[in-house]
Design an enzyme around this catalytic site. Structure first.
Site, short mmCIF file in Angstrom:
data_model
loop_
_atom_site.label_atom_id
_atom_site.label_comp_id
_atom_site.label_asym_id
_atom_site.label_seq_id
_atom_site.Cartn_x
_atom_site.Cartn_y
_atom_site.Cartn_z
N MET A 21 0.79 -1.34 -0.18
CA MET A 21 0.14 0.02 -0.04
C MET A 21 0.82 1.07 -0.16
O MET A 21 0.40 2.43 0.35
CB MET A 21 -0.88 0.12 1.29
N GLY A 22 2.03 1.11 -0.38
CA GLY A 22 3.03 2.28 -0.43
C GLY A 22 3.36 2.84 0.89
O GLY A 22 3.40 1.90 1.92
N PHE A 24 6.72 3.44 1.70
CA PHE A 24 7.53 2.35 2.09
C PHE A 24 8.61 2.73 3.19
O PHE A 24 8.89 3.84 3.42
CB PHE A 24 8.62 2.09 0.79
N GLU A 26 12.00 0.08 5.36
CA GLU A 26 12.77 -0.82 5.11
C GLU A 26 12.37 -2.30 4.84
O GLU A 26 12.89 -3.19 4.13
CB GLU A 26 14.29 -0.93 6.34
N HIS A 28 9.62 -3.14 3.51
CA HIS A 28 9.11 -3.29 2.22
C HIS A 28 10.39 -3.50 1.17
O HIS A 28 10.44 -4.34 0.40
CB HIS A 28 8.36 -2.10 1.62
N GLN A 144 -2.88 -12.10 7.82
CA GLN A 144 -2.74 -11.79 6.54
C GLN A 144 -1.94 -12.89 5.46
O GLN A 144 -2.62 -13.55 4.55
CB GLN A 144 -2.30 -10.52 6.22
N SER A 177 4.17 1.15 8.04
CA SER A 177 3.99 2.55 7.46
C SER A 177 3.26 3.41 8.58
O SER A 177 3.01 4.53 8.73
CB SER A 177 2.94 2.65 6.19
O1 PAF Z 1 -0.12 -5.69 3.66
C1 PAF Z 1 -0.43 -4.49 3.05
O2 PAF Z 1 0.24 -3.70 2.62
C2 PAF Z 1 -1.83 -4.93 2.33
O3 PAF Z 1 -2.78 -5.56 3.29
C3 PAF Z 1 -1.77 -5.82 1.04
C4 PAF Z 1 -1.52 -7.11 1.10
C5 PAF Z 1 -0.93 -4.85 -0.22
C6 PAF Z 1 -3.37 -5.70 0.29
O4 PAF Z 1 -3.79 -4.67 0.08
#
Ligand code: PAF
Length: 276
Positions: A21-22, A24, A26, A28, A144, A177
């Site tokens: 989801m942007g 960013f 470290e 990511h 998740q 984030s």
């Molecule tokens: O973990 C995330 O940033 C979000 O839940 C994802 C996996 C990109 C789905 O929107």
């Protein structure tokens, strides 16, 4: 994006995908660098997915900064940034969702109803668009990770899901984030999450296997810190994510705590290394 991916596939190239989801950090970048080792082409999506936010959650104020993100990816070897607009992801008339039934119900599923339905739906859509051979997720969002793996297995989706360890700040705070929301004076309280995981591991290593004992000591430690409000502290099996009374097979301690207005999550699989 689909036809680009298809052309890579026809050339026999492997595609690794990092959905994000942007905004960013470290963590990511670590996913992107790892993805680079797994494939010929790394695709990163940046999309703040509205369907995974509840009506009272932070969708509109979720941090966004595309140019900062693009700059940060320069050193990672990412090949493609996929940045779709809302109207293409959820056009008028949209009505299809993917619901993973059981592993989404406990933990964050209790306080964020509908959240995982949004996550699995968007991941399914992104997988169909990006057509990756492998998709890489951080294990900080453990529920998740388990839910997406379950969906991919249950629906015979033709890709591999890889989970990577949580990346932490030097002081132990799990990178997120949402750490951006923390006020300076809230940081020491945020650190009690990491400290409490260390305490849980220490108790376990010392022979304590009863969840209730570990949980009550962890809660006590967190409550001592200023402006903390515990959503949950639970010990679950790593596959089912059901609560366990006693740690017999592989288990995880999972926490969600509000520090001031910021909701933070963290976790630790007992017996695994817990380091910054
Ligand atoms: O973990 C995330 O940033 C979000 O839940 C994802 C996996 C990109 C789905 O929107």
């Amino acid at each position: 994006m689909q036809s680009y991916s298809e052309s890579l596939r026809l050339q026999g190239k492997r595609i690794a995908f990092v959905p994000t989801m942007g905004y960013f950090h470290e963590g990511h970048l670590a996913l992107m660098k790892e993805a680079k080792k797994m494939a010929d082409c790394v695709v990163v999506s940046i999309y703040v997915n509205p369907t995974q936010f509840g009506p009272k959650e932070d969708f509109s104020k979720y941090p966004r900064d595309l140019y900062r993100d693009l700059k940060m990816t320069e050193s990672t070897g990412v090949d493609v940034i996929f940045y779709p607009p809302d109207k293409e992801m959820y056009p008028a008339g949209y009505q299809t969702y993917v619901d993973v039934e059981k592993v989404t119900k406990n933990l964050c599923g209790m306080s964020r109803p509908g959240h995982f339905r949004g996550v699995t739906t968007i991941c399914n859509k992104l997988f169909n668009i990006v057509k990756p051979h492998v998709a890489v997720f951080g294990k900080k969002d453990f529920q998740q990770f388990v839910s997406i793996k379950r969906m991919v297995d249950d629906l015979n989706m033709d890709l591999q899901i890889t989970g990577l360890p949580t990346v932490r700040e030097a002081d132990g705070l799990a990178m997120s984030s949402r750490n951006k929301y923390l006020q300076k004076n809230e940081r020491p309280s945020a650190l009690t999450l990491f400290r409490s995981l260390k305490l849980a591991q220490k108790l376990y290593s010392g022979g304590e296997k009863k969840s209730s004992v570990i949980i009550s000591k962890v809660k006590k430690l967190i409550k001592k810190a200023d402006c903390t409000d515990i959503d949950y502290v639970k010990i679950c099996g790593t596959n089912t994510l059901n609560d366990v009374k006693e740690i017999k097979s592989q288990s995880i301690i999972v926490l969600a705590v509000k520090v001031g207005k910021t909701r933070l999550i963290d976790n630790h699989v007992f017996g695994e290394e817990l380091k910054v």
